[in-house]
Design an enzyme around this catalytic site. Structure first.
Site, short mmCIF file in Angstrom:
data_model
loop_
_atom_site.label_atom_id
_atom_site.label_comp_id
_atom_site.label_asym_id
_atom_site.label_seq_id
_atom_site.Cartn_x
_atom_site.Cartn_y
_atom_site.Cartn_z
CG ASP A 194 74.47 46.61 43.03
OD1 ASP A 194 73.87 47.43 43.74
OD2 ASP A 194 75.68 46.72 42.73
NE ARG A 199 70.12 50.10 52.37
CZ ARG A 199 71.38 50.50 52.24
NH1 ARG A 199 72.28 50.08 53.09
NH2 ARG A 199 71.72 51.32 51.28
NE ARG A 225 69.36 43.33 53.54
CZ ARG A 225 70.35 44.08 53.98
NH1 ARG A 225 70.75 45.10 53.26
NH2 ARG A 225 70.89 43.84 55.13
NE ARG A 252 70.84 51.91 45.15
CZ ARG A 252 71.98 52.02 45.82
NH1 ARG A 252 71.96 52.33 47.08
NH2 ARG A 252 73.12 51.78 45.22
O1 CP3 Z 1 66.98 51.83 42.06
C1 CP3 Z 1 66.50 50.74 42.39
O2 CP3 Z 1 65.56 50.64 43.23
C2 CP3 Z 1 66.96 49.49 41.67
C3 CP3 Z 1 68.01 48.76 42.24
C4 CP3 Z 1 69.43 49.32 42.30
C5 CP3 Z 1 70.31 48.99 43.37
N1 CP3 Z 1 71.55 49.46 43.05
C6 CP3 Z 1 69.94 48.25 44.57
C7 CP3 Z 1 70.79 48.34 45.76
C8 CP3 Z 1 70.16 50.08 41.38
C9 CP3 Z 1 69.70 50.74 40.10
C10 CP3 Z 1 71.51 50.14 41.87
C11 CP3 Z 1 72.60 50.82 41.15
C12 CP3 Z 1 73.90 50.96 41.80
N2 CP3 Z 1 74.56 50.08 42.60
C13 CP3 Z 1 74.76 52.06 41.57
C14 CP3 Z 1 74.49 53.21 40.65
C15 CP3 Z 1 73.50 54.17 41.20
C16 CP3 Z 1 74.01 54.97 42.34
O3 CP3 Z 1 73.46 54.81 43.45
O4 CP3 Z 1 74.92 55.79 42.13
C17 CP3 Z 1 75.93 51.84 42.32
C18 CP3 Z 1 77.12 52.78 42.42
C19 CP3 Z 1 75.78 50.58 42.96
C20 CP3 Z 1 76.79 49.88 43.82
C21 CP3 Z 1 76.30 49.66 45.18
N3 CP3 Z 1 75.23 48.87 45.52
C22 CP3 Z 1 76.85 50.20 46.36
C23 CP3 Z 1 78.03 51.13 46.44
C24 CP3 Z 1 76.07 49.71 47.42
C25 CP3 Z 1 76.32 49.91 48.89
C26 CP3 Z 1 75.90 51.25 49.34
C27 CP3 Z 1 74.52 51.20 49.89
O5 CP3 Z 1 73.67 52.03 49.49
O6 CP3 Z 1 74.30 50.34 50.76
C28 CP3 Z 1 75.04 48.91 46.86
C29 CP3 Z 1 73.98 48.21 47.61
C30 CP3 Z 1 72.57 48.31 47.12
N4 CP3 Z 1 72.16 48.27 45.82
C31 CP3 Z 1 71.43 48.40 47.96
C32 CP3 Z 1 70.29 48.41 47.11
C33 CP3 Z 1 68.84 48.44 47.51
C34 CP3 Z 1 71.44 48.39 49.48
C35 CP3 Z 1 71.75 46.98 49.85
C36 CP3 Z 1 71.03 46.51 51.08
O7 CP3 Z 1 69.83 46.18 51.01
O8 CP3 Z 1 71.74 46.43 52.09
#
Ligand code: CP3
Length: 343
Positions: free
Chosen positions: A75, A29, A38, A25
């Site tokens: 994602d 944010r 974003r 990640r």
């Molecule tokens: O790592 C990186 O920088 C690359 C991008 C990336 C994102 N999600 C961007 C993201 C990667 C590799 C993921 C993987 C992901 N997504 C996983 C597996 C890794 C982990 O964290 O366990 C999972 C379970 C998800 C599903 C997901 N995406 C959830 C549950 C959420 C909401 C929770 C949260 O953190 O807000 C997301 C949103 C998400 N994916 C964000 C980002 C940058 C935040 C969204 C925003 O900008 O509001």
């Protein structure tokens, strides 16, 4: 022929004096420039499907910190969306999806051949990144592992212990097996396109592996991960692949042996002394600083980082966190982390 990219050298099994480093990640944010882009995109999903802006946010942490790897901005839930599930991200609450509860739901998913119509902007992002990145930076593509993706498709949202999916395993095993098969097939097709577009490494996120009981772990974590690795290696025999069976505990060992991955990403609960003895002689490991260190900073960050770097110095190693960096992390702590690792 020695690769100039440190991350690829570690993944090939080389022990390096200073480990390559990137953070899960890392585009997110905690960075003001991410929040601005974003905003410009409109929503998180609009950002994922806008190659120009997705390239921009992927590059932001590379410009600011000079990490050894860039991970594609996307994602894991884009695959269910491409299979026809409704998906939205509710501000402050996380993902919401339409749910799959039985065989009819699985059969109602869109055919795997069609997923690229939805996902083609992601491939464009990968292609653009492979052209834009500095020559020393490795490009990582990724997907969710079938079990982890299925937990969201069954529950329609994130859940504390993945109970809806675990219930479906117990009560409708045939339907659940079919769901896993369909997601596995789609994941292979998705990752193949990412590699064709220029991804040099792929990472498979099984973030909820730790909620599977031991008797389902082989079938729903190890087996689908192995199937994905085998399919990719049939086309690219030397493709580096990172597995992440988060929370698997002692199950990391069977995962490392059975799936054929090049590296395992370790969560913060894994003791480096154990992993150095049981895993590192066989493959590269990645991890595993507590993400809280990026919020706390100071001596805690420096001391915990040194313990991990020392603990893994005897074998192939990539420095990372045990899970994603959180929105409340301080970017200054990333500087401190890099100074501690690189000196
Ligand atoms: O790592 C990186 O920088 C690359 C991008 C990336 C994102 N999600 C961007 C993201 C990667 C590799 C993921 C993987 C992901 N997504 C996983 C597996 C890794 C982990 O964290 O366990 C999972 C379970 C998800 C599903 C997901 N995406 C959830 C549950 C959420 C909401 C929770 C949260 O953190 O807000 C997301 C949103 C998400 N994916 C964000 C980002 C940058 C935040 C969204 C925003 O900008 O509001």
């Amino acid at each position: 022929m020695t690769d100039t990219k440190l991350l690829l050298r570690a993944l090939a099994g080389e022990t390096l004096p200073t480990p390559p480093v990137w953070l899960m990640r890392q585009a997110g944010r905690y960075l003001p420039e991410y929040r601005a882009t974003r905003e410009q995109a409109g929503s998180f999903l609009d950002l994922c499907y806008n190659p120009e802006l997705a390239i921009e946010v992927t590059l932001q942490p590379i410009r600011r910190f000079g990490f050894d790897a860039a991970i594609l901005f996307a994602d894991i839930l884009l695959v269910p969306q491409a299979l026809g599930c409704d998906l939205k991200f509710v501000q402050g609450e996380g993902p919401r999806l339409s749910t799959i509860t039985d065989e009819a739901g699985v059969d109602g998913l869109a055919p795997v051949e069609g997923i690229h119509d939805t996902l083609s902007p992601v491939y464009e992002t990968v292609k653009g990144l492979s052209e834009a990145l500095p020559k020393e930076t490795t490009l990582i593509g990724f997907a969710g592992a079938p079990w982890t993706v299925a937990t969201y498709m069954v529950a329609g949202r994130g859940t504390p212990s993945q109970e809806p999916a675990r219930r479906m395993i117990a009560e409708r095993p045939d339907a659940f097996g079919r769901l896993i098969e369909r997601v596995t097939e789609a994941t292979i097709a998705y990752l193949e396109k990412q590699v064709e577009a220029g991804a040099e490494v792929v990472k498979i996120f099984d973030s909820w592996a730790g909620s599977l009981n031991w008797s389902d772990y082989e079938r729903y974590c190890i087996a689908p991960n192995r199937q994905i690795v085998e399919a990719l290696r049939a086309r690219w025999p030397h493709l580096p692949i990172i597995g992440f069976p988060r929370g698997a505990g002692t199950g990391y060992e069977a995962f490392a042996e059975a799936t054929g991955v090049s590296a395992v990403a370790l969560d913060s609960s894994v003791n480096p002394a154990w992993a150095a003895e049981r895993l590192q002689p066989k493959l590269c490991v990645q991890g595993n600083l507590d993400p809280l260190a990026m919020v706390i900073g100071g001596d805690f960050l420096v001391n915990e980082t040194r313990k991990i770097v020392d603990g893994f110095s005897g074998g192939p190693f990539i420095f990372n966190l045990g899970h994603g960096i959180t929105p409340d992390a301080d970017p200054k702590n990333v500087e401190l982390l890099l100074n501690t690792i690189r000196g």
